[in-house]
Scaffold this active site. Structure first.
Site, mmCIF file in Angstrom:
data_model
loop_
_atom_site.group_PDB
_atom_site.id
_atom_site.type_symbol
_atom_site.label_atom_id
_atom_site.label_comp_id
_atom_site.label_asym_id
_atom_site.label_seq_id
_atom_site.Cartn_x
_atom_site.Cartn_y
_atom_site.Cartn_z
ATOM 1 N N ASP A 45 0.834 -1.202 0.000
ATOM 2 C CA ASP A 45 0.000 0.000 0.000
ATOM 3 C C ASP A 45 0.871 1.256 0.000
ATOM 4 O O ASP A 45 0.361 2.371 -0.080
ATOM 5 C CB ASP A 45 -0.998 0.009 1.156
ATOM 6 C CG ASP A 45 -0.355 -0.104 2.532
ATOM 7 O OD1 ASP A 45 0.890 -0.169 2.616
ATOM 8 O OD2 ASP A 45 -1.099 -0.140 3.540
ATOM 9 N N SER A 46 2.185 1.055 0.021
ATOM 10 C CA SER A 46 3.134 2.149 -0.204
ATOM 11 C C SER A 46 2.902 2.798 -1.565
ATOM 12 O O SER A 46 3.389 3.911 -1.816
ATOM 13 C CB SER A 46 4.572 1.629 -0.120
ATOM 14 O OG SER A 46 4.732 0.458 -0.906
ATOM 15 N N ASP A 84 -0.737 -6.256 0.230
ATOM 16 C CA ASP A 84 -1.173 -5.548 1.430
ATOM 17 C C ASP A 84 -2.685 -5.416 1.447
ATOM 18 O O ASP A 84 -3.314 -5.119 0.420
ATOM 19 C CB ASP A 84 -0.581 -4.134 1.463
ATOM 20 C CG ASP A 84 0.716 -4.054 2.222
ATOM 21 O OD1 ASP A 84 0.981 -4.939 3.060
ATOM 22 O OD2 ASP A 84 1.482 -3.098 1.976
ATOM 23 N N LYS A 112 -0.958 -9.440 3.560
ATOM 24 C CA LYS A 112 -0.258 -8.845 4.698
ATOM 25 C C LYS A 112 -1.187 -7.878 5.414
ATOM 26 O O LYS A 112 -1.856 -7.058 4.768
ATOM 27 C CB LYS A 112 1.022 -8.125 4.269
ATOM 28 C CG LYS A 112 1.796 -7.525 5.457
ATOM 29 C CD LYS A 112 3.192 -7.099 5.055
ATOM 30 C CE LYS A 112 3.245 -5.840 4.247
ATOM 31 N NZ LYS A 112 2.783 -4.629 5.010
ATOM 32 N N GLU A 114 -1.558 -5.389 9.176
ATOM 33 C CA GLU A 114 -0.796 -4.690 10.201
ATOM 34 C C GLU A 114 -1.505 -4.764 11.552
ATOM 35 O O GLU A 114 -2.697 -4.479 11.644
ATOM 36 C CB GLU A 114 -0.614 -3.217 9.821
ATOM 37 C CG GLU A 114 0.155 -2.993 8.533
ATOM 38 C CD GLU A 114 0.335 -1.511 8.218
ATOM 39 O OE1 GLU A 114 0.020 -0.668 9.093
ATOM 40 O OE2 GLU A 114 0.791 -1.186 7.108
ATOM 41 N N GLU A 181 9.092 -3.791 11.058
ATOM 42 C CA GLU A 181 9.547 -2.518 10.506
ATOM 43 C C GLU A 181 10.005 -1.587 11.617
ATOM 44 O O GLU A 181 9.284 -1.363 12.594
ATOM 45 C CB GLU A 181 8.440 -1.843 9.693
ATOM 46 C CG GLU A 181 8.873 -0.505 9.108
ATOM 47 C CD GLU A 181 7.903 0.087 8.122
ATOM 48 O OE1 GLU A 181 8.153 1.214 7.643
ATOM 49 O OE2 GLU A 181 6.879 -0.571 7.823
#
Length: 264
Positions: A45-46, A84, A112, A114, A181
């Site tokens: 999602d960067s 993501d 993925k 978070e 991270e």
């Protein structure tokens, strides 16, 4: 490259062999990245920041992620595709299953998400239904407003202990991988040793099982602030493909990240 599977990555960890992870968002770069020997392509999602010009990952939608995951899948040459799940697409177990299924149908091999132990129920449900997960711990960019910015996590004893406990709990729930991270190197090493599943690092020192970078960062294409954990591999390469191969080699040899890219 032979098709990379979870078994491939687990075997790497058991053998003490590191593997490389890199972002890609389209078919062209997915082809180049996988041809260079990168084992896992992260459709991150960067993309909100490096492609859309946003100031965070929060505006990225499920439609964005489905589109880019499908594009990457078309160009991929055998790497594992990790997608993501964007902000607020996995707030409940039911929502998580629905959106994870959409990404898998678009071409992802693993999703993925978070967060910490609160994800255990969703991870377990996905695992039971054949959807592998990688859980992102430490600096979680989707929670940047709660964290007060992009800051190193786990520097005090209490938060470090909690992160280790989260990692173990999530593995027990069925997580297939972890991503750390911006955590101190020694904490990342402890977590990597505490779990049997592969651990990917970014700004987490050299002792994790794998490393990931945003492709625009490692090619020196980020016009803004360069994070400490980034190395520009184009600086000493004569082509993009050479830079990609140099990145893969540096990760596998353990020469990247160096101490200058890590947090103590």
């Amino acid at each position: 490259m032979n098709k990379v599977t979870l078994h491939t990555l687990s075997a790497c960890k058991k053998a003490g062999e590191k593997f490389a992870v890199l972002t890609a968002y389209d078919a062209c770069f997915a082809h180049a990245v996988s041809e260079a020997g990168v084992e896992v392509i992260l459709v991150g999602d960067s993309l909100g920041m490096v492609l859309q010009g946003q100031d965070s990952t929060l505006p990225v939608t499920m439609d964005d992620m489905i589109y880019h995951t499908a594009s990457v899948a078309k160009g991929n040459q055998g790497a594992m595709v990790m997608a993501d799940m964007p902000f607020m697409s996995y707030a409940t177990p039911e929502q998580t299953m629905e959106n994870a299924a959409l990404l898998m149908q678009a071409g992802a091999h693993i999703v993925k998400i978070e967060g910490g132990s609160w994800l255990a129920e969703s991870v377990s449900l996905l695992s039971d239904r054949g959807i592998p997960t990688c859980v992102h711990l430490g600096l979680t960019p989707q929670a940047v407003n709660k964290l007060g910015g992009y800051k190193v996590q786990g520097r005090d004893r209490e938060s470090a202990k909690e992160m280790i406990e989260d990692a173990v709990r999530l593995e027990q729930a069925g997580a297939s991988m972890l991503l750390l991270e911006c955590v101190p190197s020694i904490l990342a090493q402890e977590i990597t040793q505490a779990v049997d599943i592969p651990v990917i690092g970014i700004g987490a020192g050299v002792e994790t099982d794998a490393q990931v970078l945003v492709i625009h960062d490692m090619l020196g294409l980020n016009p803004g602030h360069t994070p400490k954990f980034v190395k520009n591999f184009m600086a000493e390469a004569d082509s993009i493909q050479s830079a990609l191969k140099n990145y893969v080699s540096a990760v596998k040899q353990g020469s990247f990240p160096g101490q200058e890219h890590s947090f103590e």
